[in-house]
Scaffold this motif. Structure first.
Motif, PDB file in Angstrom:
ATOM      1  N   VAL A  68      21.378   1.967  -0.147  1.00 43.80           N
ATOM      2  CA  VAL A  68      19.882   1.742   0.114  1.00 43.80           C
ATOM      3  C   VAL A  68      19.298   2.924  -0.188  1.00 43.80           C
ATOM      4  N   VAL A  69      18.396   3.399  -1.534  1.00 45.58           N
ATOM      5  CA  VAL A  69      18.707   4.448  -2.067  1.00 45.58           C
ATOM      6  C   VAL A  69      16.679   4.863  -0.510  1.00 45.58           C
ATOM      7  N   GLN A  70      16.681   6.327   0.174  1.00 42.50           N
ATOM      8  CA  GLN A  70      15.388   6.511   0.998  1.00 42.50           C
ATOM      9  C   GLN A  70      15.007   8.035  -0.601  1.00 42.50           C
ATOM     10  N   GLY A  71      13.109   7.866   0.203  1.00 43.12           N
ATOM     11  CA  GLY A  71      12.572   9.170  -1.162  1.00 43.12           C
ATOM     12  C   GLY A  71      12.027   9.623   0.174  1.00 43.12           C
ATOM     13  N   GLY A  72      10.720   9.184   0.692  1.00 46.31           N
ATOM     14  CA  GLY A  72       9.794  10.057   1.687  1.00 46.31           C
ATOM     15  C   GLY A  72      10.162   9.630   2.802  1.00 46.31           C
ATOM     16  N   LEU A  73      10.778   8.037   2.668  1.00 44.50           N
ATOM     17  CA  LEU A  73      10.491   7.592   4.155  1.00 44.50           C
ATOM     18  C   LEU A  73       8.766   6.912   4.868  1.00 44.50           C
ATOM     19  N   THR A  74       7.488   6.629   3.696  1.00 46.35           N
ATOM     20  CA  THR A  74       6.520   6.127   4.340  1.00 46.35           C
ATOM     21  C   THR A  74       6.343   5.021   3.432  1.00 46.35           C
ATOM     22  N   GLY A  75       6.973   4.192   3.200  1.00 46.42           N
ATOM     23  CA  GLY A  75       6.898   3.118   2.523  1.00 46.42           C
ATOM     24  C   GLY A  75       6.610   2.184   3.986  1.00 46.42           C
ATOM     25  N   LEU A  76       5.484   1.231   3.669  1.00 44.88           N
ATOM     26  CA  LEU A  76       5.437   0.285   4.752  1.00 44.88           C
ATOM     27  C   LEU A  76       5.535  -1.091   4.583  1.00 44.88           C
ATOM     28  N   CYS A 139       5.826  11.106   0.801  1.00 43.21           N
ATOM     29  CA  CYS A 139       6.380  10.677  -0.182  1.00 43.21           C
ATOM     30  C   CYS A 139       6.521  11.542  -1.501  1.00 43.21           C
ATOM     31  N   LEU A 140       7.798  11.142  -2.057  1.00 46.27           N
ATOM     32  CA  LEU A 140       8.513  11.555  -2.751  1.00 46.27           C
ATOM     33  C   LEU A 140       8.001  10.673  -4.460  1.00 46.27           C
ATOM     34  N   ILE A 141       8.306  11.365  -5.427  1.00 49.41           N
ATOM     35  CA  ILE A 141       8.227  11.015  -7.430  1.00 49.41           C
ATOM     36  C   ILE A 141       8.371   9.496  -6.936  1.00 49.41           C
ATOM     37  N   GLY A 143       9.819   7.784  -4.666  1.00 53.83           N
ATOM     38  CA  GLY A 143       9.363   6.329  -4.136  1.00 53.83           C
ATOM     39  C   GLY A 143       8.434   5.825  -4.780  1.00 53.83           C
ATOM     40  N   ASN A 144       6.957   6.997  -5.165  1.00 55.59           N
ATOM     41  CA  ASN A 144       5.871   6.404  -5.360  1.00 55.59           C
ATOM     42  C   ASN A 144       6.098   5.480  -6.817  1.00 55.59           C
ATOM     43  N   LEU A 145       7.583   5.817  -7.875  1.00 57.23           N
ATOM     44  CA  LEU A 145       8.110   4.725  -9.174  1.00 57.23           C
ATOM     45  C   LEU A 145       8.097   3.810  -8.600  1.00 57.23           C
ATOM     46  N   SER A 146       8.725   3.695  -7.581  1.00 58.00           N
ATOM     47  CA  SER A 146       9.937   2.794  -6.792  1.00 58.00           C
ATOM     48  C   SER A 146       8.798   1.053  -6.399  1.00 58.00           C
ATOM     49  N   THR A 147       7.791   1.984  -5.878  1.00 59.81           N
ATOM     50  CA  THR A 147       6.927   1.210  -5.062  1.00 59.81           C
ATOM     51  C   THR A 147       5.705   1.511  -6.445  1.00 59.81           C
ATOM     52  N   ASN A 148       5.393   1.607  -7.486  1.00 59.89           N
ATOM     53  CA  ASN A 148       4.086   1.473  -8.269  1.00 59.89           C
ATOM     54  C   ASN A 148       3.179   1.979  -7.280  1.00 59.89           C
ATOM     55  N   ALA A 149       3.355   2.792  -6.717  1.00 58.19           N
ATOM     56  CA  ALA A 149       1.920   3.282  -5.721  1.00 58.19           C
ATOM     57  C   ALA A 149       0.301   2.804  -6.211  1.00 58.19           C
ATOM     58  N   GLY A 150      -0.580   2.545  -5.257  1.00 56.93           N
ATOM     59  CA  GLY A 150      -2.177   3.156  -5.990  1.00 56.93           C
ATOM     60  C   GLY A 150      -2.639   3.764  -5.298  1.00 56.93           C
ATOM     61  N   GLY A 151      -3.549   3.822  -4.677  1.00 60.96           N
ATOM     62  CA  GLY A 151      -3.662   4.418  -3.865  1.00 60.96           C
ATOM     63  C   GLY A 151      -5.515   4.552  -4.002  1.00 60.96           C
TER      64      GLY A 151
HETATM   65  C1  LIG Z   1      -0.358   7.729   5.206  1.00 58.37           C
HETATM   66  C2  LIG Z   1       0.527   6.690   4.331  1.00 58.37           C
HETATM   67  C3  LIG Z   1      -1.008   6.213   3.504  1.00 58.37           C
HETATM   68  C4  LIG Z   1      -0.051   5.399   2.438  1.00 58.37           C
HETATM   69  N1  LIG Z   1      -1.499   5.105   0.879  1.00 58.37           N
HETATM   70  C5  LIG Z   1      -0.748   4.552   0.303  1.00 58.37           C
HETATM   71  C6  LIG Z   1      -1.925   3.837  -1.046  1.00 58.37           C
HETATM   72  O1  LIG Z   1      -2.958   4.517  -0.795  1.00 58.37           O
HETATM   73  N2  LIG Z   1      -1.515   3.478  -1.833  1.00 58.37           N
HETATM   74  C7  LIG Z   1       0.403   3.237  -1.745  1.00 58.37           C
HETATM   75  O2  LIG Z   1       0.272   2.481  -2.703  1.00 58.37           O
HETATM   76  N3  LIG Z   1       0.848   3.463  -1.391  1.00 58.37           N
HETATM   77  C8  LIG Z   1       0.146   3.989   0.031  1.00 58.37           C
HETATM   78  N4  LIG Z   1       1.802   4.474   1.486  1.00 58.37           N
HETATM   79  C9  LIG Z   1       2.844   3.903   0.786  1.00 58.37           C
HETATM   80  C10 LIG Z   1       3.909   4.765   0.656  1.00 58.37           C
HETATM   81  O3  LIG Z   1       3.279   5.459   0.959  1.00 58.37           O
HETATM   82  C11 LIG Z   1       4.033   4.330  -0.929  1.00 58.37           C
HETATM   83  O4  LIG Z   1       4.346   3.030  -0.487  1.00 58.37           O
HETATM   84  C12 LIG Z   1       5.280   5.797  -1.430  1.00 58.37           C
HETATM   85  O5  LIG Z   1       5.051   5.502  -2.643  1.00 58.37           O
HETATM   86  C13 LIG Z   1       6.511   5.679  -1.026  1.00 58.37           C
HETATM   87  O6  LIG Z   1       6.965   6.571  -0.972  1.00 58.37           O
HETATM   88  P1  LIG Z   1       8.199   7.273  -0.073  1.00 58.37           P
HETATM   89  O7  LIG Z   1       8.715   8.495  -1.455  1.00 58.37           O
HETATM   90  O8  LIG Z   1       7.580   7.498   0.791  1.00 58.37           O
HETATM   91  O9  LIG Z   1       9.321   5.913  -0.705  1.00 58.37           O
HETATM   92  P2  LIG Z   1      10.246   5.433   0.025  1.00 58.37           P
HETATM   93  O10 LIG Z   1       9.158   4.484   1.564  1.00 58.37           O
HETATM   94  O11 LIG Z   1      11.075   6.256   1.166  1.00 58.37           O
HETATM   95  O12 LIG Z   1      10.665   4.459  -0.568  1.00 58.37           O
HETATM   96  C14 LIG Z   1      10.275   3.284  -0.971  1.00 58.37           C
HETATM   97  C15 LIG Z   1      11.280   2.348  -1.529  1.00 58.37           C
HETATM   98  O13 LIG Z   1      11.162   3.126  -3.035  1.00 58.37           O
HETATM   99  C16 LIG Z   1      12.701   2.940  -3.131  1.00 58.37           C
HETATM  100  N5  LIG Z   1      12.628   4.022  -3.283  1.00 58.37           N
HETATM  101  C17 LIG Z   1      12.522   5.110  -3.635  1.00 58.37           C
HETATM  102  N6  LIG Z   1      13.132   6.268  -4.244  1.00 58.37           N
HETATM  103  C18 LIG Z   1      13.729   5.811  -4.812  1.00 58.37           C
HETATM  104  C19 LIG Z   1      14.240   6.035  -6.228  1.00 58.37           C
HETATM  105  N7  LIG Z   1      14.314   7.539  -6.507  1.00 58.37           N
HETATM  106  N8  LIG Z   1      14.781   5.170  -6.908  1.00 58.37           N
HETATM  107  C20 LIG Z   1      15.023   3.927  -6.820  1.00 58.37           C
HETATM  108  N9  LIG Z   1      14.627   3.403  -5.635  1.00 58.37           N
HETATM  109  C21 LIG Z   1      13.781   4.216  -4.666  1.00 58.37           C
HETATM  110  C22 LIG Z   1      13.040   2.510  -1.547  1.00 58.37           C
HETATM  111  O14 LIG Z   1      14.381   2.310  -1.709  1.00 58.37           O
HETATM  112  C23 LIG Z   1      11.917   1.797  -0.814  1.00 58.37           C
HETATM  113  O15 LIG Z   1      12.391   0.498  -1.599  1.00 58.37           O
HETATM  114  C24 LIG Z   1       0.859   4.784   2.087  1.00 58.37           C
HETATM  115  C25 LIG Z   1       1.880   5.289   3.842  1.00 58.37           C
HETATM  116  C26 LIG Z   1       1.363   6.050   4.858  1.00 58.37           C
HETATM  117  C27 LIG Z   1       2.614   6.087   5.645  1.00 58.37           C
END
Ligand SMILES: Cc1cc2nc3c(=O)[nH]c(=O)nc-3n(C[C@H](O)[C@H](O)[C@H](O)COP(=O)(O)OP(=O)(O)OC[C@H]3O[C@@H](n4cnc5c(N)ncnc54)[C@H](O)[C@@H]3O)c2cc1C
Length: 465
Positions: A68-76, A139-141, A143-151
């Motif tokens: 299980v890969v962990q980035g910044g653990l801010t995933g929801l 959050c780490l890049i 993690g942003n990539l792996s969740t296709n983050a928006g905002g």
């Molecule tokens: C206060 C707050 C506000 C937020 N606002 C938004 C928002 O506006 N928009 C939005 O889209 N999200 C938002 N989020 C959700 C979250 O921040 C994003 O999903 C962020 O992109 C997750 O990054 P992370 O590094 O914390 O990933 P993690 O939570 O550590 O991991 C998320 C997922 O990615 C995988 N992963 C992580 N790193 C890697 C890697 N290097 N290679 C392969 N897989 C990997 C993990 O296995 C897991 O499945 C918010 C969260 C919080 C707490």
């Protein structure tokens, strides 16, 4: 100590490995989902580069240990929450910024850099990395990539998928695939990076990325508008799109209930009085403050004259702009004013969001007459966030999920706009994805991870459909 643990320590070194009881509790959960009690992760490894990631994955394949890969653990969605007996790959030591290329407009980084560091580095180079979300400092890049983050700025700059040009990934079998492309145009075969963007660590481990930078905007114009109903929201969106064109950078809508509740948390009067049908934060980013502001004010004036806007405040300073955003951002913390609540992050065809909100309110009230709900979101992207509280203990989370996700299915929307599926929404994936598409997802997973070791139990099950 097991052979596996000994091999890990020998290859990565004691500084990069924690075994069994040494694993820190913070690795047991992401932002929302705690690991069920059990043995916990076998080990946490903190690799420094793709080669070390490859070494760990090869070892895990040999011993058949899930990873299980962990980035910044801010995933929801519980995507990074460990499964029993897994090896956690924490990317937090991979914090290198390798290059900023101002000609290409790119930044090459390791996957463990925080979003905020990327934003600040781009800013120092006179450029903009536009992805922005509340968790930016943690959050780490990768993690942003792996969740296709928006905002907040997706309307203008797109999601994370649109902000990356090249990737390096390590496959489940340990193969390192490096494709650090810097060109916007590149049609040489399949664009494989999309296999790893938004797939939540189930198909490979992202280790490096080439990010796309943009010119910094030189002006910001912001207004908070009150309108009568959702039909007026749509008319305002049409006006803003036509007249502001590509400079339109935010169109955030707050329904009255969330506006009222959030004002209570801020402890000061909101910029506009209550009693309106909806509140819209409109923002444009341009190149020259004075003329841009004049044009922006003229467009808002037209909104009044056309009977679209019933009241508005246009920011005259950075402080006022910040105050509007504080109000909007506070909606994201709706848990503080509506607790305990079930949260949703869904997307729908923009033209039907008003109808969807009414239907949800009706169905929730029919089932739970005391139901309270809040609605707000990045409406121009089709994305709304919902919070629901009902007078039942414990909170009937699943029953509320069914009401909302059934409505999403009827409107042909998506059960996840930006937070991903993880474990929390897996059951409802078929609401938004056809059986044929689910089958194709399983085919891709089986091809890239035949032993099912990468993030098992997340996003899609082998039998789902
Ligand atoms: C206060 C707050 C506000 C937020 N606002 C938004 C928002 O506006 N928009 C939005 O889209 N999200 C938002 N989020 C959700 C979250 O921040 C994003 O999903 C962020 O992109 C997750 O990054 P992370 O590094 O914390 O990933 P993690 O939570 O550590 O991991 C998320 C997922 O990615 C995988 N992963 C992580 N790193 C890697 C890697 N290097 N290679 C392969 N897989 C990997 C993990 O296995 C897991 O499945 C918010 C969260 C919080 C707490």
């Amino acid at each position: 100590m097991s052979n596996f643990a000994e091999e890990l320590l020998a290859r990565i070194g004691p500084g990069g490995v924690r075994i069994g009881a040494e694993v820190e509790p913070r690795h047991r959960h992401d932002w929302t989902v705690e690991m069920p009690s059990g043995d916990g992760p076998l080990a946490v490894v903190y690799p420094r580069n793709a080669e070390e990631v490859s070494t760990v994955l090869r070892l895990c394949q040999a011993h058949r240990h899930p990873v299980v890969v962990q980035g910044g653990l801010t995933g929801l969605a519980g995507g990074a929450t460990p499964v029993d007996g897994c090896v956690v790959l924490s990317m937090e030591r991979m914090r290198g910024i390798e290059e900023v290329d101002t000609d290409a407009g790119t930044m090459t980084v390791q996957a463990g850099v925080t979003l905020q560091t990327v934003q600040e580095t781009a800013d120092t180079a006179g450029l903009l990395f536009p992805l922005d979300l509340g968790a930016r400092g943690s959050c780490l890049i990768g993690g942003n990539l792996s969740t296709n983050a928006g905002g907040n700025r997706v309307l203008r700059y797109g999601m994370m998928r649109d902000l990356v040009l090249g990737l390096e990934v390590v496959l489940a079998d340990g193969t390192v695939v490096t494709s650090l492309n810097k060109m916007i145009k590149n049609n040489a075969g399949y664009d494989l990076k999309h296999l790893f963007i938004g797939t939540e660590g189930t198909l490979g481990v992202v280790t490096r990325a080439v990010l796309r930078l943009h010119p910094k905007p030189r002006s910001v114009c912001t207004a908070l508008c009150a309108v009568a109903d959702y039909a007026a929201v749509l008319r305002l969106l049409r006006l803003a799109r036509e007249r502001l064109g590509g400079t339109l950078s935010a169109f955030e809508v707050m329904w009255p209930e969330v506006y009222r509740r959030v004002e209570a948390t801020l402890g000061r009067p909101a910029p506009l009085p209550h009693g309106h049908g909806a509140y819209v934060l409109v923002e444009a980013m341009g190149t020259d403050q004075m003329p841009d502001q004049e044009r922006f004010e003229a467009i808002m004036q037209q909104g009044f004259e056309d009977g679209i806007v019933t009241d508005a405040v246009i920011a005259q300073s950075g402080e006022q702009t910040a105050a509007f955003w504080t109000l909007r951002d506070a909606c994201g913390d709706f848990g503080e004013v509506l607790w305990p609540a079930v949260g949703f992050d869904v997307s729908l065809p923009v033209g039907r969001i008003g109808e969807f909100v009414e239907l949800c309110q009706e169905r929730l009230a029919a089932r739970w007459p005391e139901a309270e709900s809040v609605f707000f979101g990045h409406v121009a992207d089709g994305n709304i966030h919902i919070g629901v509280k009902v007078a039942e203990e414990p909170l009937p989370v699943h029953a509320i999920d069914v009401v909302v996700y059934d409505a999403v299915r009827e409107f042909q929307g998506s059960i996840s706009a930006e937070h991903g599926i993880g474990v929390l929404k897996k059951e409802f994936l078929p609401h938004s994805v056809s059986p044929e598409a689910l089958a194709l997802m399983r085919t891709v997973k089986a091809a890239l991870d035949p032993n099912g070791l990468l993030n098992p139990g997340k996003v899609i099950d082998p039998t789902m459909g």
